[in-house]
Each structure stands twice: as C-alpha cells, then as structure tokens.
Design an enzyme around this catalytic site. Structure first.
Site, PDB file in Angstrom:
ATOM      1  N   GLY A 315       0.820  -1.211   0.000  1.00  0.00           N
ATOM      2  CA  GLY A 315       0.000   0.000   0.000  1.00  0.00           C
ATOM      3  C   GLY A 315       0.852   1.258   0.000  1.00  0.00           C
ATOM      4  O   GLY A 315       1.901   1.328  -0.652  1.00  0.00           O
ATOM      5  N   SER A 316       0.432   2.251   0.772  1.00  0.00           N
ATOM      6  CA  SER A 316       1.034   3.584   0.678  1.00  0.00           C
ATOM      7  C   SER A 316       2.479   3.672   1.140  1.00  0.00           C
ATOM      8  O   SER A 316       3.171   4.627   0.797  1.00  0.00           O
ATOM      9  CB  SER A 316       0.184   4.592   1.458  1.00  0.00           C
ATOM     10  OG  SER A 316      -1.085   4.734   0.854  1.00  0.00           O
ATOM     11  N   THR A 317       2.964   2.706   1.944  1.00  0.00           N
ATOM     12  CA  THR A 317       4.384   2.747   2.315  1.00  0.00           C
ATOM     13  C   THR A 317       5.265   2.619   1.075  1.00  0.00           C
ATOM     14  O   THR A 317       6.400   3.099   1.057  1.00  0.00           O
ATOM     15  CB  THR A 317       4.722   1.625   3.317  1.00  0.00           C
ATOM     16  OG1 THR A 317       4.289   0.369   2.799  1.00  0.00           O
ATOM     17  CG2 THR A 317       4.063   1.873   4.657  1.00  0.00           C
ATOM     18  N   LYS A 319       4.797   4.121  -1.636  1.00  0.00           N
ATOM     19  CA  LYS A 319       4.868   5.418  -2.319  1.00  0.00           C
ATOM     20  C   LYS A 319       6.219   6.094  -2.111  1.00  0.00           C
ATOM     21  O   LYS A 319       6.627   6.933  -2.921  1.00  0.00           O
ATOM     22  CB  LYS A 319       3.737   6.326  -1.838  1.00  0.00           C
ATOM     23  CG  LYS A 319       2.364   5.870  -2.326  1.00  0.00           C
ATOM     24  CD  LYS A 319       1.224   6.637  -1.675  1.00  0.00           C
ATOM     25  CE  LYS A 319      -0.122   6.132  -2.184  1.00  0.00           C
ATOM     26  NZ  LYS A 319      -1.266   6.703  -1.462  1.00  0.00           N
ATOM     27  N   SER A 371      -0.727  10.982   1.326  1.00  0.00           N
ATOM     28  CA  SER A 371      -0.841   9.629   0.763  1.00  0.00           C
ATOM     29  C   SER A 371      -1.721   9.659  -0.484  1.00  0.00           C
ATOM     30  O   SER A 371      -2.608   8.813  -0.673  1.00  0.00           O
ATOM     31  CB  SER A 371      -1.402   8.652   1.793  1.00  0.00           C
ATOM     32  OG  SER A 371      -0.971   7.340   1.529  1.00  0.00           O
TER      33      SER A 371
END
Length: 655
Positions: A315-317, A319, A371
């Site tokens: 997920g967003s980690t 990014k 995010s």
C-alpha cells in the site's frame, strides 16, 4: 566264550572307527572354522563385543550482539537399562520397588518401566532429558544395569521472544527452523565416539580396548539482534495485539547504515522450549483434536517466519519508492504542483484517491504526506514501465535480500510483458505488487543511508567455546540506489509526514522522526477483500538515521488505519530505542513549552480524511475518538486553536 569275545571285539572296532571318523570330521570342521573362516568369525566376535557409542557434541549458544544468551544447551541425562544385567542384580522382591523409583524419576508409568525391564533387548532407552537432580536420585538406586548418559537439551531463556527468528531444534538437537537451521553446521559441532569391548551384559573384557574420541563442540553464533530492543518490540507488539485485535503483527527493526537487524518479532509466536505444540491453552485443546496432517500444517504455519517467507501488498508505504524513483529520475521536483481532484483517468479506468479525498494543490512532500494516489499515479506514468522496473531492481524488489534466514520468498511482481498503463499506475501507489517485509524495510533503508542499500544480516560472528572469534561477517554493501541529494530530500519528506501529515502518531518530543503510513486491502481470488494490512515505516533521527522500524498489522479490527494501529506501536519502540542507544534529544521551543505546561493547542483536522486526522492528533499527548463511520472529518471538538490538557480527548465527527 570265544564267539562272544569276537562279537565284542567287532563292536568295539566299529565304535572306535566311528569315533575316529567323528574326530576326523570334528578336526576338519575345527580347521574350517579356525583357519579357513578365522577372519570372518573374528570380525563377528569383535562386532558383538564392541560398543561404539556416539558422544554428543555440545551445541553452540546463540548470543545477542552484547553476548546475552538467546539459546543455550542445558546439561541433562538419558537413562538406559540393560535388562539382562538388571535382572541378575535384583531379587524378586526388589523388581517392583526399583521399577517404582525409576518411574518416579524418569516421569514414566510403572508398567512401562516393567515392560522395559522384561525386554529381551541387550539395552533399552528409558527416558531423555532427565534433570541433574533426578539423575542423582536414579544413581542412588544402586542397581547394576542402570546407565546414565550425559547429554544436553536446547533451552531458550526468552521463551517465545524472537521465536520465528531463532527457530528451534528437533529432539536430536538438529536445527529445524530459523537461525538454528541456517547455521546448524556451525552450531552442531562434531560428535565424538567411545569405542570399547565388553561381554553381552556390558561387562569389561580383560583383553578388550577402550578408545575415547572427544567431540568438537559447536561454535557460538553472535547475532546482530539486541536483547533490550527485542524486548521493547515484543512488549509493544503484544500491547498492539490487545488494542487492534489483529490476526498477527510483525515488526522489524533495522540499522540502515549497516543492515543489522536489531530486532525481529511476530505475534503470535511460539515457545521454542516446547516447539511441537501451541503456546496457549485454548489452541492446545484444538491442536490435540487435529489429525496428524492437520497438526503438521499447524506447526509449519506456527514456525514460519512471515517477515521473510510471505509477501503482502504494502500500500502507501510503497509510495516512498515511487517518489524517490521519480525524484531521482528528474520527472518531478520538490516545488512542482501535483494537483489532485480526487480521481484520475487511466485509459478506460478511473482510479480514486483515498476514499475520494480531494487534495487539490500540493507539492511532492504534501502528496506523500496526504498519501495521494493520483499524484503517485502521475509519477509512475511519467517514469514509464521500463524506468519503473529499473528502479524496482535497484531497490532490490525483484530479487532476494539474501538475509541469513531459510525460506526467503521473492516478491510477486507482474511480468513486464503484461504491464499496461493501468497496472503501472496501481503499482505506483502500492497495489498490484506484493513484497516481503524484509524487502520493503531493506529498500527504504537506502533513504536513511544516503542512497546506499545494505544487505540485511542477522549474524555478526562465530566464536569457539573459549569465546575466541573464529569467523566474522562484515556488513555488505549491495549498491547505490539513489543519489545522496535525493536521499536527503526523501528524508525531509518522511519527516514532514510525521511532523505535519498522517504519521503524527510516531512523533517523539526531542527527536526528528520520519515515516510513512500504509493501509492496503488484502487481495483474494475475486479482487480485494475488506480485510487489510495496515502498516507504518519510520526512521530516526532524520538528520542522521540510525534506527528504522517497520510495523505491519494483519487484519486489524475496528479502526484499521496504519496511523492508528501500526504507528503508535512504532512510536513506543522508537522512543525506547533511541534513548537506549544514547541518542540525545534536542527539544524545540514549542516542545519544551508543551512538556512544561502539559497542554497543547488543538490542530485543525476538519476536512481531513479520518486516517490522516488520527495521525495528526496522534502527534499530541491526547486521546482521540471517532464518531461515525465515514472517512472524512466534518467537525471536531475541541475546536482548532483551543487548549487541551495532556491525556484529554479530541472527538472526530465524520457524519
């Protein structure tokens, strides 16, 4: 008389002749045995008379980086009996009392002991892992035919702490999982031998030999793990399990400069002192009713180190990797406006931001802090499929990290031939790609190490039984992933996420902490389920990162956001770790004032997503309560700018 005498003479002659023939045959047979078959029978006799006893080598200890024992071998005894010799030494009325005593001190049933004593075997193993005290009591029985063999049993002083990392051993002291398996060849040593000649009852032969070859004890394995930091992690993760009711929580603590794993924990774990059954009573009852196949599957899952052997969608980690790649490649700069209207069209698909959030005008640091999916879709598309995959390889996502643990898994990355704009776009914000936790924490560590990625490691050196180092394992530089300038900018972006964005739950007064939250739905056969992985990755201090922490909560219940579930766990670990490592705090004027007055000015969180608002409020020493089930805060109490005392509650109204 003459006829009778002749008859007897004939009989005597015949008998004598038969005796001569038998003697001749006996001589031939004796010659056959003693001359022709002499070597064969000699070998058989030696084989029957020779006892070749394996002398167990002491298994080496597993130590933490400071020399504390995480696994050791405790002295114990194996009880043997020679049934024939024992029977001869006992009167009939002594058999029952001796059996009772043996049963008591070997923790066996009396009937079982009597069965062993009646065996026709020359020697029988009665029990293993008998304590020193029980062995002394058995010795006091004083009956011939009872033997005590000194040995060892593996003992783990920390119980179920770091259990999936340390692993366990089989009943024969052979490594089964974890470090115990990976370094078994060094830990196990070389067994010795005791060769001696004896009669069938074990008695010594006057002409026999007695040769003893001493064993070579195993090496001690010194880990990079710090027992104190491991304790902080285990305690915080256990508390997190109680708060989030997650199926499991995983945590890795890494030194980004050396690649040293300072702690690695997964809850639930297991107790390696008794590794063949669950650690809690409820699961033990269920386990007892399983079939053999079900028990094997349960144990394999229990022993499995998911931080190395299982993948998940980050997920967003993820990014952080997309942003760092785009910044390094020059397709974005820190001043550019990455406008977000809440969604973005890619070919025939509309990809939404977090629950339709509209971030509007934002720079790169805001896009990471918010995010923002749409911004990272743009970055991935600007990079293009070739460059994006080049950076996946540079960050080590397409290869193993080669951490020194068994069973490391590869990331699940779609083949480049199957990649179109939509697939590339979703990978840009961390979906459609699955990595192992150790891969992600290793990749992000390059940001904290001026752009250089180090190979993660768990073992520093090997020592002999006298404490002398026999082999060292030096830190291994993998490659430069990004420039020092890009790494510096990414550190600022990560710090902004904690100081102003959704990672505020990891804020620690006096320390510059940087991080990134992540909440990703779990993929299934039909798409994505309602269960999630919520996570948080952080480093400190951001001017010179020395500690990196990744926390992953698998399927938390209630509030599922990484800012609420994983970030507080990481904060607790980080706060204790930086102090333990002697990293001095440096307070800002605002932090000093807040610590002195124990009051805070409530920030404005109205209009934020619930996830980000929880993170921002988490940066203050206050509680938060969400009212409603939507993902956007429409009102708050106390209002922005109001003063609240430490420990007070901020209410987030979402509908």
């Amino acid at each position: 008389m003459r006829k009778v005498s002749t008859l007897y003479k004939r009989r005597i002659t015949i008998v004598f002749g038969l005796i001569l023939i038998l003697l001749a045959l006996l001589c031939v047979r004796l010659a056959w045995i003693q001359v022709v078959k002499a070597d064969e029978y000699k070998a058989m006799a030696i084989e029957q008379q020779t006892r070749d006893v394996l002398v167990e080598a002491k298994r080496g200890d597993i130590l933490d980086r400071n020399g504390s024992k995480l696994a050791t071998s405790a002295t114990c005894y194996t009880v043997w009996i020679r049934p024939n010799e024992l029977k001869k030494s006992l009167e009939d009325d002594q058999v029952e009392p001796v059996a009772e005593k043996l049963a008591k001190y070997t923790h066996k049933k009396k009937d079982t002991i009597l069965k062993y004593m009646a065996s026709d075997d020359s020697i029988v193993k009665v029990a293993k892992y008998i304590s020193k005290d029980d062995a002394a009591k058995i010795k006091e029985i004083g009956a011939n035919g009872i033997l005590l063999a000194k040995g060892s049993k593996r003992y783990y002083p920390m119980g179920n702490y770091a259990s999936q990392t340390l692993g366990s051993v089989t009943e024969d002291n052979v490594g089964r999982t974890g470090i115990e398996l990976e370094y078994d060849q060094y830990l196990s040593g070389i067994a010795g031998r005791w060769i001696k000649n004896s009669d069938r009852d074990g008695g010594e032969l006057s002409f026999g030999t007695d040769d003893y070859y001493a064993p070579e004890n195993g090496y001690d394995v010194v880990l990079t793990i710090d027992q104190a930091i491991q304790y902080y992690v285990e305690k915080a993760v256990k508390k997190g399990m109680a708060k989030t009711h997650a199926d499991r929580i995983m945590c890795i603590v890494l030194d980004p400069k050396s690649g040293d794993v300072l702690a690695m924990a997964m809850n639930p774990g297991f107790n390696p002192n008794n590794a063949t059954e669950p650690d809690n009573k409820a699961d033990k009852k269920k386990f007892a009713k399983y079939t053999d196949k079900q028990q094997v599957n349960y144990l394999n899952k229990m022993w499995r180190n998911s931080m190395v052997s299982d993948t998940y969608e980050p997920g967003s980690t993820f990014k952080l990797i997309t942003a760092a790649s785009a910044l390094e490649e020059g397709v974005v700069n820190t001043k550019e406006n990455l406008y977000c209207k809440g969604s973005i069209r890619v070919e025939d698909y509309t990809l939404h931001c977090n629950d339709g959030a509209k971030h509007k005008n934002q720079q790169l640091r805001d896009a990471v802090g918010n995010s923002c999916n749409t911004a990272h879709v743009r970055l991935a598309l600007r990079l293009g499929e070739k460059k994006f995959y080049d950076y996946l390889a540079l960050f080590g996502i397409t290869d193993l990290t080669n951490i020194d643990l068994p069973g490391e898994a590869y990331a699940q990355v779609q083949p480049r031939a199957n990649i179109g704009p939509v697939e590339l776009a979703t990978m840009g914000f961390g979906q459609g790609i699955a990595v192992t936790p150790i891969q992600l924490v290793t990749a992000i560590s390059a940001i904290g190490n001026k752009g250089i990625e180090m190979q993660p490691r768990l073992v520093k050196e090997l020592r002999d039984e006298n404490g002398k180092t026999v082999k060292k394992f030096s830190p291994v530089k993998i490659r430069r992933v990004i420039s020092e300038e890009t790494a510096k900018e990414m550190c600022k972006i990560m710090e902004y996420e904690v100081s102003k964005g959704g990672g505020g739950s990891a804020k620690i007064a006096g320390y510059r902490v940087g991080g990134k939250t992540g909440t990703a739905n779990k993929a299934n056969s039909t798409g994505y389920s309602n269960s999630v992985y919520s996570s948080f990755i952080c480093m400190a201090p951001m001017n010179d990162p020395q500690v990196e922490i990744l926390v992953i909560c698998d399927n938390p219940k209630g509030l599922i956001y990484g800012s609420y579930t994983a970030a507080p766990i990481a904060k607790e670990i980080m706060e204790q770790t930086v102090k333990y490592l002697g990293i001095a705090p440096s307070y800002t004027a605002a932090e000093k004032k807040a610590l002195k007055n124990k009051t805070y000015k409530v920030p404005s969180i109205t209009g934020m997503t619930t996830e980000k608002a929880l993170g921002v409020i988490g940066g203050y020493n206050v509680k938060s309560k969400v009212v409603g089930k939507k993902n956007k805060v429409v009102d708050q109490y106390p209002k922005a700018g109001d003063t609240i005392k430490a420990g007070g509650t901020v209410y987030l109204y979402t509908e």
